[in-house]
Design a protein around this motif. Sequence first.
Motif, PDB file in Angstrom:
ATOM      1  N   TRP A   1       0.841  -1.193   0.000  1.00 44.89           N
ATOM      2  CA  TRP A   1       0.000   0.000   0.000  1.00 44.89           C
ATOM      3  C   TRP A   1       0.875   1.242   0.000  1.00 44.89           C
ATOM      4  CZ3 TRP A   1      -4.973  -0.212   3.416  1.00 44.89           C
ATOM      5  CH2 TRP A   1      -5.651  -1.412   3.195  1.00 44.89           C
ATOM      6  N   ASN A   2       0.385   2.323  -0.587  1.00 45.10           N
ATOM      7  CA  ASN A   2       1.047   3.612  -0.555  1.00 45.10           C
ATOM      8  C   ASN A   2       0.666   4.303   0.756  1.00 45.10           C
ATOM      9  OD1 ASN A   2       1.939   6.222  -0.834  1.00 45.10           O
ATOM     10  ND2 ASN A   2       0.954   6.572  -2.807  1.00 45.10           N
ATOM     11  N   ALA A   3       1.623   4.512   1.630  1.00 41.40           N
ATOM     12  CA  ALA A   3       1.356   5.065   2.959  1.00 41.40           C
ATOM     13  C   ALA A   3       0.735   6.454   2.922  1.00 41.40           C
ATOM     14  CB  ALA A   3       2.638   5.086   3.790  1.00 41.40           C
ATOM     15  N   ALA A   4       1.011   7.215   1.872  1.00 36.27           N
ATOM     16  CA  ALA A   4       0.529   8.600   1.813  1.00 36.27           C
ATOM     17  C   ALA A   4      -0.990   8.691   1.733  1.00 36.27           C
ATOM     18  CB  ALA A   4       1.157   9.318   0.630  1.00 36.27           C
ATOM     19  N   GLY A   5      -1.644   7.681   1.207  1.00 41.93           N
ATOM     20  CA  GLY A   5      -3.084   7.769   1.000  1.00 41.93           C
ATOM     21  C   GLY A   5      -3.893   6.815   1.863  1.00 41.93           C
ATOM     22  N   VAL A   6      -3.436   6.518   3.084  1.00 45.42           N
ATOM     23  CA  VAL A   6      -4.153   5.565   3.935  1.00 45.42           C
ATOM     24  C   VAL A   6      -4.738   6.284   5.140  1.00 45.42           C
ATOM     25  CG1 VAL A   6      -3.984   3.437   5.289  1.00 45.42           C
ATOM     26  CG2 VAL A   6      -2.641   3.689   3.202  1.00 45.42           C
ATOM     27  N   ARG A   7      -5.989   5.965   5.443  1.00 43.60           N
ATOM     28  CA  ARG A   7      -6.680   6.542   6.605  1.00 43.60           C
ATOM     29  C   ARG A   7      -7.197   5.425   7.513  1.00 43.60           C
ATOM     30  NH1 ARG A   7      -9.920  10.484   2.837  1.00 43.60           N
ATOM     31  NH2 ARG A   7      -8.260  11.925   2.369  1.00 43.60           N
TER      32      ARG A   7
ATOM     33  N   TYR B   1      -6.481   5.177  -0.439  1.00 46.41           N
ATOM     34  CA  TYR B   1      -7.023   6.047  -1.480  1.00 46.41           C
ATOM     35  C   TYR B   1      -6.019   6.238  -2.606  1.00 46.41           C
ATOM     36  CZ  TYR B   1     -10.696   7.593   1.751  1.00 46.41           C
ATOM     37  OH  TYR B   1     -11.771   7.639   2.591  1.00 46.41           O
ATOM     38  N   GLU B   2      -6.546   6.278  -3.820  1.00 50.45           N
ATOM     39  CA  GLU B   2      -5.774   6.674  -5.002  1.00 50.45           C
ATOM     40  C   GLU B   2      -6.674   7.567  -5.836  1.00 50.45           C
ATOM     41  OE1 GLU B   2      -4.211   3.259  -7.066  1.00 50.45           O
ATOM     42  OE2 GLU B   2      -3.195   2.525  -5.268  1.00 50.45           O
ATOM     43  N   SER B   3      -6.191   8.724  -6.195  1.00 49.84           N
ATOM     44  CA  SER B   3      -6.968   9.707  -6.978  1.00 49.84           C
ATOM     45  C   SER B   3      -8.318   9.993  -6.331  1.00 49.84           C
ATOM     46  CB  SER B   3      -7.164   9.217  -8.410  1.00 49.84           C
ATOM     47  OG  SER B   3      -5.916   8.983  -9.027  1.00 49.84           O
ATOM     48  N   GLY B   4      -8.332  10.089  -4.998  1.00 46.89           N
ATOM     49  CA  GLY B   4      -9.551  10.435  -4.273  1.00 46.89           C
ATOM     50  C   GLY B   4     -10.557   9.317  -4.112  1.00 46.89           C
ATOM     51  N   LYS B   5     -10.202   8.112  -4.530  1.00 45.22           N
ATOM     52  CA  LYS B   5     -11.130   6.980  -4.478  1.00 45.22           C
ATOM     53  C   LYS B   5     -10.523   5.861  -3.618  1.00 45.22           C
ATOM     54  CE  LYS B   5     -13.101   3.435  -7.431  1.00 45.22           C
ATOM     55  NZ  LYS B   5     -13.031   2.783  -8.721  1.00 45.22           N
ATOM     56  N   VAL B   6     -11.356   5.211  -2.791  1.00 40.91           N
ATOM     57  CA  VAL B   6     -10.875   4.081  -1.991  1.00 40.91           C
ATOM     58  C   VAL B   6     -10.656   2.899  -2.931  1.00 40.91           C
ATOM     59  CG1 VAL B   6     -11.347   2.487  -0.094  1.00 40.91           C
ATOM     60  CG2 VAL B   6     -12.106   4.855   0.071  1.00 40.91           C
ATOM     61  N   VAL B   7      -9.434   2.345  -2.914  1.00 37.84           N
ATOM     62  CA  VAL B   7      -9.096   1.233  -3.804  1.00 37.84           C
ATOM     63  C   VAL B   7      -8.912  -0.085  -3.052  1.00 37.84           C
ATOM     64  CG1 VAL B   7      -8.129   2.678  -5.630  1.00 37.84           C
ATOM     65  CG2 VAL B   7      -6.645   1.846  -3.778  1.00 37.84           C
ATOM     66  N   ARG B   8      -8.738  -0.016  -1.732  1.00 39.03           N
ATOM     67  CA  ARG B   8      -8.655  -1.242  -0.932  1.00 39.03           C
ATOM     68  C   ARG B   8      -8.910  -0.909   0.521  1.00 39.03           C
ATOM     69  NH1 ARG B   8      -3.744   0.112  -2.511  1.00 39.03           N
ATOM     70  NH2 ARG B   8      -3.876  -1.062  -4.424  1.00 39.03           N
ATOM     71  N   PHE B   9      -9.376  -1.929   1.238  1.00 38.16           N
ATOM     72  CA  PHE B   9      -9.667  -1.806   2.667  1.00 38.16           C
ATOM     73  C   PHE B   9      -8.928  -2.896   3.429  1.00 38.16           C
ATOM     74  CE2 PHE B   9     -13.555  -0.471   0.491  1.00 38.16           C
ATOM     75  CZ  PHE B   9     -13.981   0.634   1.200  1.00 38.16           C
TER      76      PHE B   9
ATOM     77  N   ILE C   1      -8.075  -8.076   3.883  1.00 40.07           N
ATOM     78  CA  ILE C   1      -7.887  -7.024   2.887  1.00 40.07           C
ATOM     79  C   ILE C   1      -8.921  -7.266   1.801  1.00 40.07           C
ATOM     80  CG2 ILE C   1      -6.375  -6.110   1.088  1.00 40.07           C
ATOM     81  CD1 ILE C   1      -4.013  -6.685   2.954  1.00 40.07           C
ATOM     82  N   ASP C   2      -9.676  -6.220   1.483  1.00 38.52           N
ATOM     83  CA  ASP C   2     -10.723  -6.263   0.467  1.00 38.52           C
ATOM     84  C   ASP C   2     -10.296  -5.315  -0.654  1.00 38.52           C
ATOM     85  OD1 ASP C   2     -13.049  -6.157  -1.051  1.00 38.52           O
ATOM     86  OD2 ASP C   2     -14.293  -5.332   0.553  1.00 38.52           O
ATOM     87  N   SER C   3     -10.052  -5.877  -1.846  1.00 43.34           N
ATOM     88  CA  SER C   3      -9.637  -5.057  -2.990  1.00 43.34           C
ATOM     89  C   SER C   3     -10.305  -5.592  -4.249  1.00 43.34           C
ATOM     90  CB  SER C   3      -8.113  -5.099  -3.138  1.00 43.34           C
ATOM     91  OG  SER C   3      -7.691  -6.372  -3.536  1.00 43.34           O
TER      92      SER C   3
END
Length: 149
Positions: A34-40, A59-67, A82-84
């Motif tokens: 995962w890209n750490a910059a876009g994780v909440r 998140y990538e480009s403002g959209k959730v891509v995996r949980f 992990i749900d992707s």
Amino acid sequence: MKKQLCHAVFSLALGACTLQATAAGCDFTVPEGWNAAGVRWEGECRDGRADGPGVLKAYESGKVVRFFFGTLKAGEPAIGVIDSEEGYRAGRFTQGRLVSNEDRNTLIRAFDSASKAAQAVAGRFGKTGNKASASFYEGKARALREQMD
């Protein structure tokens, strides 16, 4: 804000680093890949670290891509799913990595933890009056529970 931590023994043995992230003053290890910059993180924070049942969202480009639905202990993913787009990956985690284990009981516990985490997050959103998000996470909790049947 992101940090990259290399644990000396871990790095030498596996040649890898653990990515850390901070969201709203709550630190956590980011699952591998995962890209750490876009994780909440949606969940409790104890002593500055994500702890207990909850959801990590990438998140990538403002959209959730995996949980990641599951349990974090002192900022580390412990057990969950992990749900992707590629589907579900379930089990125990160590330093952000899914531990290879096809034991049915481990998988059942992972999906149970994930379902409870999604339900807990639904409850948090419900208490704040965010019915749409509460409904979304209730649906995720149901879908995760159904995987155990």
